[in-house]
Design a protein around this motif. Structure first.
Motif, PDB file in Angstrom:
ATOM      1  N   TYR A  47       0.889  -1.319   0.101  1.00 50.91           N
ATOM      2  CA  TYR A  47      -0.162  -0.019  -0.023  1.00 50.91           C
ATOM      3  C   TYR A  47       0.898   1.200   0.073  1.00 50.91           C
ATOM      4  N   LEU A  48       1.907   1.129   0.930  1.00 54.33           N
ATOM      5  CA  LEU A  48       2.842   2.394   0.943  1.00 54.33           C
ATOM      6  C   LEU A  48       3.384   2.739  -0.543  1.00 54.33           C
ATOM      7  N   HIS A  49       3.637   1.751  -1.324  1.00 52.63           N
ATOM      8  CA  HIS A  49       4.015   1.963  -2.686  1.00 52.63           C
ATOM      9  C   HIS A  49       3.138   2.959  -3.624  1.00 52.63           C
ATOM     10  N   CYS A  50       1.934   2.880  -3.288  1.00 57.13           N
ATOM     11  CA  CYS A  50       1.045   4.023  -3.910  1.00 57.13           C
ATOM     12  C   CYS A  50       1.509   5.465  -3.800  1.00 57.13           C
ATOM     13  N   ALA A  51       2.146   5.656  -2.441  1.00 56.95           N
ATOM     14  CA  ALA A  51       2.814   7.055  -2.365  1.00 56.95           C
ATOM     15  C   ALA A  51       4.036   7.258  -3.172  1.00 56.95           C
ATOM     16  N   VAL A  52       4.747   6.148  -2.939  1.00 54.87           N
ATOM     17  CA  VAL A  52       6.033   5.979  -3.695  1.00 54.87           C
ATOM     18  C   VAL A  52       5.892   6.356  -5.151  1.00 54.87           C
ATOM     19  N   GLU A  53       5.011   5.555  -5.794  1.00 51.85           N
ATOM     20  CA  GLU A  53       4.963   5.749  -7.242  1.00 51.85           C
ATOM     21  C   GLU A  53       4.313   7.213  -7.616  1.00 51.85           C
ATOM     22  N   ARG A  54       3.370   7.678  -6.808  1.00 58.87           N
ATOM     23  CA  ARG A  54       3.016   9.197  -7.012  1.00 58.87           C
ATOM     24  C   ARG A  54       4.000  10.211  -6.963  1.00 58.87           C
ATOM     25  N   ALA A  55       4.995   9.966  -5.873  1.00 56.91           N
ATOM     26  CA  ALA A  55       6.099  11.097  -5.688  1.00 56.91           C
ATOM     27  C   ALA A  55       6.750  11.453  -6.925  1.00 56.91           C
ATOM     28  N   ASP A  56       6.919  12.841  -7.174  1.00 55.50           N
ATOM     29  CA  ASP A  56       7.902  13.048  -8.217  1.00 55.50           C
ATOM     30  C   ASP A  56       9.358  13.367  -7.742  1.00 55.50           C
ATOM     31  N   LEU A  57       9.526  13.216  -6.464  1.00 62.88           N
ATOM     32  CA  LEU A  57      11.018  13.499  -5.859  1.00 62.88           C
ATOM     33  C   LEU A  57      10.970  12.441  -4.837  1.00 62.88           C
ATOM     34  N   ILE A  58      11.945  11.733  -4.721  1.00 59.16           N
ATOM     35  CA  ILE A  58      12.264  10.934  -3.704  1.00 59.16           C
ATOM     36  C   ILE A  58      13.740  11.453  -2.976  1.00 59.16           C
ATOM     37  N   ILE A  59      13.678  11.854  -1.755  1.00 60.87           N
ATOM     38  CA  ILE A  59      15.000  12.385  -1.246  1.00 60.87           C
ATOM     39  C   ILE A  59      15.515  11.187  -0.355  1.00 60.87           C
ATOM     40  N   ASN A  60      16.555  10.400  -0.824  1.00 60.29           N
ATOM     41  CA  ASN A  60      16.921   9.265  -0.163  1.00 60.29           C
ATOM     42  C   ASN A  60      18.083   9.442   0.703  1.00 60.29           C
ATOM     43  N   VAL A  61      17.804   9.362   2.027  1.00 59.96           N
ATOM     44  CA  VAL A  61      18.890   9.532   2.975  1.00 59.96           C
ATOM     45  C   VAL A  61      19.216   8.076   3.723  1.00 59.96           C
ATOM     46  N   GLY A  62      20.412   8.039   3.230  1.00 54.88           N
ATOM     47  CA  GLY A  62      21.161   6.623   3.933  1.00 54.88           C
ATOM     48  C   GLY A  62      20.966   5.513   3.269  1.00 54.88           C
ATOM     49  N   ASP A  75      11.777   5.323 -14.535  1.00 55.28           N
ATOM     50  CA  ASP A  75      11.878   6.543 -15.517  1.00 55.28           C
ATOM     51  C   ASP A  75      10.959   7.741 -15.370  1.00 55.28           C
ATOM     52  N   GLY A  76      11.356   8.862 -15.247  1.00 57.08           N
ATOM     53  CA  GLY A  76      10.433  10.055 -14.831  1.00 57.08           C
ATOM     54  C   GLY A  76      10.502  10.447 -13.407  1.00 57.08           C
ATOM     55  N   GLN A  77      10.985   9.499 -12.517  1.00 59.06           N
ATOM     56  CA  GLN A  77      10.993   9.972 -11.144  1.00 59.06           C
ATOM     57  C   GLN A  77      12.198  10.510 -10.877  1.00 59.06           C
ATOM     58  N   GLU A  78      12.298  11.355 -10.083  1.00 62.30           N
ATOM     59  CA  GLU A  78      13.799  12.129  -9.680  1.00 62.30           C
ATOM     60  C   GLU A  78      14.111  11.523  -8.253  1.00 62.30           C
ATOM     61  N   VAL A  79      15.495  11.187  -8.019  1.00 65.44           N
ATOM     62  CA  VAL A  79      16.026  10.861  -6.799  1.00 65.44           C
ATOM     63  C   VAL A  79      17.060  11.738  -6.444  1.00 65.44           C
ATOM     64  N   ILE A  80      16.816  12.074  -5.146  1.00 66.56           N
ATOM     65  CA  ILE A  80      18.342  12.803  -4.564  1.00 66.56           C
ATOM     66  C   ILE A  80      18.978  11.655  -3.723  1.00 66.56           C
ATOM     67  N   HIS A  81      20.313  11.314  -3.646  1.00 66.93           N
ATOM     68  CA  HIS A  81      20.637  10.298  -3.074  1.00 66.93           C
ATOM     69  C   HIS A  81      21.779  11.290  -1.998  1.00 66.93           C
ATOM     70  N   ILE A  82      21.365  11.066  -0.690  1.00 65.76           N
ATOM     71  CA  ILE A  82      22.020  11.585   0.200  1.00 65.76           C
ATOM     72  C   ILE A  82      22.913  10.727   1.164  1.00 65.76           C
ATOM     73  N   ASN A  83      24.130  10.638   1.217  1.00 62.91           N
ATOM     74  CA  ASN A  83      24.651   9.615   1.887  1.00 62.91           C
ATOM     75  C   ASN A  83      26.298   9.941   2.091  1.00 62.91           C
ATOM     76  N   PHE A  84      26.929   8.978   2.922  1.00 61.24           N
ATOM     77  CA  PHE A  84      28.230   9.229   3.132  1.00 61.24           C
ATOM     78  C   PHE A  84      29.086   9.081   1.792  1.00 61.24           C
ATOM     79  N   SER A  85      28.602   8.122   0.845  1.00 64.75           N
ATOM     80  CA  SER A  85      29.437   7.978  -0.247  1.00 64.75           C
ATOM     81  C   SER A  85      28.453   7.853  -1.539  1.00 64.75           C
ATOM     82  N   ASP A  86      28.813   8.202  -2.667  1.00 63.59           N
ATOM     83  CA  ASP A  86      27.947   8.433  -3.689  1.00 63.59           C
ATOM     84  C   ASP A  86      27.175   6.895  -4.302  1.00 63.59           C
TER      85      ASP A  86
END
Ligand SMILES: Cc1ncc(C[n+]2csc(CCOP(=O)(O)OP(=O)(O)O)c2C)c(N)n1
Length: 545
Positions: free
Chosen positions: A255-270, A283-294
Motif C-alpha cells: 500500500y505504501l508504494h502507492c505513495a512512492v509511485e505518485r511522488a515526483d521526487l524521492i529524497i533518499n537519506v542513507g 523513468d520519470g522519477q527523480e531521486v536525490i541520493h544523500i549519503n556518506f558516499s555516492d
C-alpha cells in the motif's frame, strides 16, 4: 615486549571492551596476553555466534566489535559473520591465528589461505609478519573498519610472530571528522526539493548508523515532508510522527508504494542498494541520493543528484536552506498513510491460536517500551515486523536486510542486552534460524543475561514455503521436526514456556520480559494467511485515487 602483549595493548588503546570467540592452540600466546588486560574475553559456542555479537557491537556503538578464532576451521566459521558485517555496514575486527610462518613442523595441516579467503568479504585483510608492525596494522584496521561505509576487517596473527619480541609502541588515535557535502550539491538539492510538487523522504540504514535522528526530525518538522523508511532505517524518526507513512518491507506493490509511485521526487537519506530495495526506481522519477558516499548505480537505482558527505550535517544544511512551498501537495500521502494504518490493523488483534504473525507483532508492541529492543533472525516474520511494528527510537528493531542471514538473531539480541542492560531485549527467531545458533543459549545463561527468545514455530522453513506458494509450486521439501524447545531451554539452565492460547502468550510474554534470566517461548505460529495477504491481495490492490 612480547608481540601478543603489544597486540592486546593496541586493542586497549582503541578502547576495546570485549573479545568474542573461541581460541585455538595458535592463539595461546594472545590468550595469555589477554589474561591481564581489562578487555573481557567472551567465550561463545560457535565462531558464528562470536562474529554476530562482534558485528552487532559495531552496529550499535560505531566502534569495531572484536572477535577471535583459530586458523583453518575456526576462521572459515567467520565467513558468514564477515559478510554480515560487510554488507550491513557494521564495523568489526576478526583476529585469527595461524601456524608459525617461519618454521613449522606440521606440514600443511589445517592451513587455509584465510587472508585471501577474507578478501572479497572485508575492507582490509592482512597477515602480521613482524611484531614491530602490529601497532600500525591494528590502528589501520580500526580506521578502515570505521570509515564510511563501515565493515569487516581481518588480521591474521601467526603463532611464532605472537611469541616474538617487538618494540613497544601504540599510535595515538586521531579523531576524523567526516567531510561536509559540497555547497553546490546542497543548493541543487534545495532547488529540486522546492520545485517538486510531491517530494517524499526515504530513510535508510546509513541514517541509522550515524544517528541522524535529531537532524531528520527537525527536517520533517520544518518542511512537513512525509517519510517512509527501509527495514534497516526504522526508528531514526519516531514512527508515532504524523508524517510517517510506513516501512517498505517489500520492494514493490505494498500500500505504501502507492505513495512512492505518485511522488515526483524521492529524497533518499542513507539507503544504498546493498540493502534490499525499498522501491524500484522508474523513468520519470527523480531521486536525490544523500549519503556518506555516492550512489552505486543499479538497474533499480540511478539517482540524478548525489549529495555526498556527513548525513546529519547535510540534513541540517538542507533544513536551514529550505523554505516550505505552498505548491507542495501532501494530501495524497496522508490518505495513503491512513490506508496503511488500516491495513496493518487488520488481524492485529486476531486472537486465534496458533497465533498469526500480525497479532504477535501487535502484542509485542503493546507489551514493550519505547527503548525495548527486538532482534530478529531471518524468516518470513521479518516482513511482518518491519511492516507492522512501529519503532519509537533508533536501533530498537535490529534486523539484517543486507546479507539477510539466518542464525544472527540470538547472538545479536545478546549483544544488544549487554550494551543496553536497562532495556528489555527480545530475540524473535524462526525455528529454522534459531537452530542455526541455538547453542549460544549456553553463553547467554553463563553471562547472566536477562532476555527473552521467542521461537515462531511452524516446523518448516516458512519463508521459502511462502515463496514456493507464491511461485505456484506445490508444497515440497521444507518441513521438519523440532526438538522439544521447552526441555531444550531447560537443559541449558534457561526457562522454557509453551503458551497454549493467545491470552496465555500475552501473560507469558509479560512475565518473561519482566523477569531475570533467559526465557524461551516456543510459540506455535499460523502462516496460512501469508500468501493471501502478502501476494494475492497486494497484487489485486488498487491504489486509492
Ligand atoms: C544461513 C541462511 N541459510 C538459508 C537462507 C535462506 N532462507 C531464508 S529464510 C529461510 C527460512 C527461515 O525459516 P525459519 O527460521 O523457520 O523462519 P520462518 O520463515 O519459518 O518464520 C531460509 C532457508 C538464509 N537466508 N540464510
Amino acid at each position: 615486549m612480547k608481540a601478543s602483549d603489544l597486540f592486546v595493548k593496541a586493542l586497549e588503546n582503541e578502547g576495546v571492551e570485549y573479545i568474542f570467540g573461541i581460541p585455538g592452540e595458535e592463539n595461546l600466546d594472545f590468550l595469555d596476553s589477554l589474561k591481564n588486560s581489562p578487555i573481557k574475553l567472551i567465550l561463545t559456542r560457535h565462531e558464528q555466534g562470536a562474529g554476530f555479537m562482534a558485528a552487532t557491537y559495531g552496529r550499535l556503538t560505531g566502534k569495531p566489535g572484536v572477535c577471535l578464532s583459530t586458523l583453518g576451521p575456526g576462521a572459515t566459521n567467520f565467513v558468514t559473520p564477515a559478510a554480515y558485517a560487510q554488507l550491513g555496514g557494521m564495523p568489526m575486527l576478526m583476529i585469527t591465528g595461524q601456524k608459525p610462518i617461519k618454521e613449522s613442523k606440521q606440514g600443511q595441516f589445517q592451513i587455509v589461505d584465510i587472508v585471501n579467503m577474507m578478501r572479497p568479504i572485508t575492507k582490509f585483510t592482512k597477515q602480521v609478519v613482524h611484531g614491530n608492525t602490529i601497532a600500525a596494522i591494528v590502528r589501520e584496521a580500526f580506521r578502515v573498519s570505521m570509515e564510511e561505509r563501515p565493515g569487516a576487517v581481518h588480521i591474521e596473527l601467526p603463532e611464532d610472530i605472537a611469541a616474538e619480541e617487538s618494540d613497544e609502541y601504540v599510535y595515538q588515535i586521531a579523531e576524523v571528522r567526516r567531510p561536509d557535502a559540497d555547497a553546490k550539491a546542497i543548493s541543487r538539492a534545495v532547488e529540486k526539493i522546492e520545485a517538486a510538487k510531491m517530494p517524499l523522504l526515504l530513510i535508510g540504514a546509513g541514517a541509522n548508523r550515524k544517528r541522524a535522528s535529531v537532524a531528520l526530525t527537525e527536517f520533517v518538522d520544518k518542511t512537513g515532508i512525509p517519510f517512509f523508511n527501509t527495514q534497516m532505517g526504522k526508528g531514526v524518526i519516531d514512527e508515532h510522527h504524523e508524517c510517517y507513512l510506513g516501512t517498505a518491507a517489500l520492494s514493490a506493490a505494498d500500500y505504501l508504494h502507492c505513495a512512492v509511485e505518485r511522488a515526483d521526487l524521492i529524497i533518499n537519506v542513507g539507503h544504498d542498494v546493498i540493502e534490499k530495495p525499498p522501491f524500484f526506481m522508474k523513468d520519470g522519477q527523480e531521486v536525490i541520493h544523500i549519503n556518506f558516499s555516492d550512489a552505486q548505480i543499479d538497474s533499480v537505482y540511478y539517482p540524478q543528484i548525489d549529495v555526498v558527505g556527513d548525513v546529519a550535517t547535510t540534513i541540517q544544511h538542507l533544513t536551514e536552506a529550505l523554505t516550505p512551498q505552498s505548491h507542495w501537495d501532501f494530501e495524497y500521502f496522508h490518505r495513503v498513510r491512513k490506508e496503511v494504518v488500516t491495513r496493518i490493523a487488520t488481524y492485529s488483534h486476531d486472537e486465534r491460536f496458533p497465533v498469526l504473525p500480525q497479532s504477535v507483532v501487535a502484542l509485542m508492541r503493546e507489551e514493550l517500551d519505547s527503548d525495548s529492543i527486538i532482534a530478529l533472525d531471518n524468516g518470513v516474520y521479518k516482513i511482518w515486523f518491519a511492516r507492522n511494528y512501529p519503532c519509537y527510537e533508533s536501533n530498537t528493531l535490529l534486523l539484517d536486510n543486507a546479507l539477510a542471514t539466518m542464525g544472527a538473531g540470538l547472538p545479536s539480541a545478546m549483544m544488544a542486552k549487554m550494551i543496553n542492560p536497562e532495556s528489555k531485549v527480545v530475540a524473535v527467531c524462526g525455528d529454522g534460524g534459531f537452530m542455526m545458533n541455538s547453542q549460544e543459549l549456553e553463553t547467554a545463561v553463563r553471562l547472566g543475561l536477562d532476555m527473552v527468545v521467542v521461537i515462531l514455530n511452524d516446523s518448516a522453513y516458512g519463508m521459502i514455503k511462502w515463496k514456493q506458494e507464491g511461485m505456484g509450486f506445490n508444497n515440497f521439501g521444507l518441513d521438519y521436526n523440532n526438538p522439544d524447545f521447552v526441555k531444550y531451554a531447560e537443559s541449558y539452565g534457561a526457562t522454557g514456556h509453551r503458551p497454549t492460547s493467545y491470552d496465555d502468550f500475552r501473560e507469558v510474554f509479560k512475565m518473561a520480559t519482566n523477569s531475570k534470566g533467559v526465557h524461551l517461548i516456543d510459540l506455535a505460529v499460523d502462516y496460512s494467511l501469508n500468501h493471501e495477504i502478502l501476494n494475492v491481495r497486494l497484487q489485486q490492490k488498487h491504489c486509492i485515487v
